[in-house]
Design a protein around this motif. Sequence first.
Motif, PDB file in Angstrom:
ATOM      1  N   HIS A  26       0.847  -1.199   0.000  1.00  0.00           N
ATOM      2  CA  HIS A  26       0.000   0.000   0.000  1.00  0.00           C
ATOM      3  C   HIS A  26       0.877   1.242   0.000  1.00  0.00           C
ATOM      4  N   GLY A  27       0.936   1.922  -1.125  1.00  0.00           N
ATOM      5  CA  GLY A  27       1.679   3.166  -1.216  1.00  0.00           C
ATOM      6  C   GLY A  27       0.930   4.311  -0.560  1.00  0.00           C
ATOM      7  N   ARG A  28       1.668   5.254   0.001  1.00  0.00           N
ATOM      8  CA  ARG A  28       0.998   6.336   0.725  1.00  0.00           C
ATOM      9  C   ARG A  28       0.307   7.326  -0.215  1.00  0.00           C
ATOM     10  N   GLU A  29       0.567   7.215  -1.521  1.00  0.00           N
ATOM     11  CA  GLU A  29      -0.115   8.089  -2.473  1.00  0.00           C
ATOM     12  C   GLU A  29      -1.597   7.746  -2.585  1.00  0.00           C
ATOM     13  N   ALA A  30      -2.005   6.615  -2.008  1.00  0.00           N
ATOM     14  CA  ALA A  30      -3.402   6.185  -2.087  1.00  0.00           C
ATOM     15  C   ALA A  30      -4.023   6.144  -0.691  1.00  0.00           C
ATOM     16  N   LEU A  31      -3.943   7.278  -0.003  1.00  0.00           N
ATOM     17  CA  LEU A  31      -4.560   7.452   1.307  1.00  0.00           C
ATOM     18  C   LEU A  31      -5.136   8.855   1.388  1.00  0.00           C
ATOM     19  N   ASP A 257       4.110  -2.752   4.345  1.00  0.00           N
ATOM     20  CA  ASP A 257       5.446  -3.339   4.224  1.00  0.00           C
ATOM     21  C   ASP A 257       6.285  -2.627   3.167  1.00  0.00           C
ATOM     22  N   ASN A 258       5.629  -2.162   2.100  1.00  0.00           N
ATOM     23  CA  ASN A 258       6.327  -1.462   1.019  1.00  0.00           C
ATOM     24  C   ASN A 258       5.305  -0.751   0.150  1.00  0.00           C
ATOM     25  N   GLY A 259       5.785  -0.068  -0.878  1.00  0.00           N
ATOM     26  CA  GLY A 259       4.902   0.708  -1.724  1.00  0.00           C
ATOM     27  C   GLY A 259       4.071  -0.142  -2.669  1.00  0.00           C
ATOM     28  N   ALA A 260       3.318   0.539  -3.512  1.00  0.00           N
ATOM     29  CA  ALA A 260       2.352  -0.108  -4.407  1.00  0.00           C
ATOM     30  C   ALA A 260       3.006  -1.116  -5.337  1.00  0.00           C
ATOM     31  N   ALA A 261       2.258  -2.168  -5.672  1.00  0.00           N
ATOM     32  CA  ALA A 261       2.758  -3.219  -6.561  1.00  0.00           C
ATOM     33  C   ALA A 261       2.692  -2.778  -8.013  1.00  0.00           C
ATOM     34  N   PHE A 262       3.482  -1.769  -8.315  1.00  0.00           N
ATOM     35  CA  PHE A 262       3.644  -1.258  -9.671  1.00  0.00           C
ATOM     36  C   PHE A 262       5.141  -1.053  -9.911  1.00  0.00           C
ATOM     37  N   PRO A 263       5.598  -1.191 -11.152  1.00  0.00           N
ATOM     38  CA  PRO A 263       6.989  -0.834 -11.452  1.00  0.00           C
ATOM     39  C   PRO A 263       7.265   0.606 -11.036  1.00  0.00           C
ATOM     40  N   GLY A 264       8.452   0.852 -10.531  1.00  0.00           N
ATOM     41  CA  GLY A 264       8.816   2.173 -10.052  1.00  0.00           C
ATOM     42  C   GLY A 264       8.556   2.360  -8.577  1.00  0.00           C
ATOM     43  N   SER A 265       7.907   1.363  -7.953  1.00  0.00           N
ATOM     44  CA  SER A 265       7.585   1.451  -6.530  1.00  0.00           C
ATOM     45  C   SER A 265       8.074   0.194  -5.821  1.00  0.00           C
ATOM     46  N   LYS A 266       7.251  -0.812  -5.708  1.00  0.00           N
ATOM     47  CA  LYS A 266       7.621  -2.050  -5.015  1.00  0.00           C
ATOM     48  C   LYS A 266       8.928  -2.618  -5.559  1.00  0.00           C
ATOM     49  N   THR A 267       9.752  -3.111  -4.687  1.00  0.00           N
ATOM     50  CA  THR A 267      11.093  -3.684  -4.907  1.00  0.00           C
ATOM     51  C   THR A 267      12.162  -2.628  -5.176  1.00  0.00           C
ATOM     52  N   THR A 268      11.779  -1.381  -5.392  1.00  0.00           N
ATOM     53  CA  THR A 268      12.768  -0.322  -5.574  1.00  0.00           C
ATOM     54  C   THR A 268      12.934   0.432  -4.254  1.00  0.00           C
ATOM     55  N   GLN A 275       9.031   5.276   0.977  1.00  0.00           N
ATOM     56  CA  GLN A 275       8.443   6.307   1.824  1.00  0.00           C
ATOM     57  C   GLN A 275       6.954   6.012   1.962  1.00  0.00           C
ATOM     58  N   LEU A 276       6.545   5.614   3.169  1.00  0.00           N
ATOM     59  CA  LEU A 276       5.232   5.020   3.358  1.00  0.00           C
ATOM     60  C   LEU A 276       4.412   5.743   4.412  1.00  0.00           C
ATOM     61  N   ALA A 277       3.156   5.362   4.469  1.00  0.00           N
ATOM     62  CA  ALA A 277       2.275   5.875   5.515  1.00  0.00           C
ATOM     63  C   ALA A 277       2.656   5.259   6.853  1.00  0.00           C
ATOM     64  N   LEU A 278       2.640   6.082   7.892  1.00  0.00           N
ATOM     65  CA  LEU A 278       2.763   5.621   9.259  1.00  0.00           C
ATOM     66  C   LEU A 278       1.837   6.472  10.107  1.00  0.00           C
ATOM     67  N   ILE A 279       0.850   5.820  10.704  1.00  0.00           N
ATOM     68  CA  ILE A 279      -0.133   6.495  11.557  1.00  0.00           C
ATOM     69  C   ILE A 279      -0.094   5.820  12.918  1.00  0.00           C
TER      70      ILE A 279
END
Length: 461
Positions: A26-31, A257-268, A275-279
């Motif tokens: 879950h990338g923080r761009e989608a919150l 655990d990590n960013g969105a499952a898209f190229p350019g995010s997850k595994t990079t 850089q992720l959400a933390l609440i």
Amino acid sequence: MLTVGLEAGEPMQARYNVVIMMSDDHGREALGCYGNPVVQTPNLDRLADAGIRFDNAFCTSASCAASRSAVLTGLHNHANGTFGHTHSYHHFSSYESVQSLPAMLSEAGYRTGRVGKRHYAPESVYPFDYGMEEREFDRDDVAASESCREFIAEEGPFFLYWCSFNPHRDGRIVASNPHQPNSFGNPESSFAGDQEYVFSEEEVIVPSFLSDTPEVRAELAQYYQSIARLDRGIGRLIQILKEEGKYDNTLIIYMADNGAAFPGSKTTLYDAGMQLALIVKAPLSKRQGEVSEELISWVDITPTILDLTNATPRDVSFHGQSFLPLLQEAPESLGRDMIYASHTFHEITNYYPMRVLRSHQYKFIWNVAYQLPYPFASDLWDSASWKAVRRDQSEYFGARKVADYKQRAQFELYDLENDPDEVVNLASHPEYAEMVEFYSKKLKEFQTETMDPWVHKWEYE
């Protein structure tokens, strides 16, 4: 003595409960609380209003199992042994000598429970008193939360590790959609006691690390739907904590655990991946609805929880540090000016070690195996989003050139204030030579201090 810690001699029943809510990819761009007005995350948004939202929080490795191992041990994955995935033939696992968060809390008298995605190994290092089968509820997060009610209601302090499979990709595509997007675990009809929220491809917001193509939009719509279901599960869990009278006395942490499952995010280890959400909602804290700019790493989670619960063993040390002072009434800086990240594997075939230093302004990446082309996770390679790039022979994917994504320099240096998309590599510019040398030295020191086996690569490669 910290105002939210356990006073000496305080009875066991007064100790604080702990809940970690961990999402998958879950990338923080989608919150909503991080600025997305379309995706539906009202429960997480309310949690941010009740606690603290951290804007500079980072995983240590943008890969599921490796990242989670750092969360649950306070150690970088290159030191705890979980270099990559734990399941199937990947078969990485933590060293038997590692002391994990559930083990230390259990020793301190806590009941420990988990539900959802396991993704750790071996179980002897990560013992939980209570645990549902990993796929018991699969993508039904409302039912997963409801299954925790009895555990939450029992007497005595508890630690609950609630791990959703959402919004990870799954093995299905939406065959009725001409762009053939992955379904991201979305059911064909709503689960009992829940109601799916469907998004149109026109309304989704395409972040800068992705290209605005029909395929990307189709997959983002599915991704948003999965996130909305995740949020409803979180809402039910918080409701249960309140109904059982445990909400006010519980430290609640939301993270991915990590960013969105898209190229350019997850595994990079570009910011989209790390850089992720933390609440965080802490007991007795009066810091409600505030935003912290402090640099936080996932290796800080275990020492912070142990600090709050007064459960830190005398014979253990961590790579992270407690940020409990930030959860108090008065903001207090940790005095930290940089954090580190360490990635080595994703799948067993995805060897690409990276060691990273990240300050508020700069990102420095050492690609240890820079001679190799960057390896793709199988789900990203097969995604509709990346298939379109291959089909169209696109020069760019998002703001980054495809060629630069696939073949990387030994060193990458980015000025994040002026180049947030991390596309202008300053490492080869003569005027940044001293900075590259300084950051290289800092990385070596970090690797030496954390007993990183890859530190010797500085000597002969």
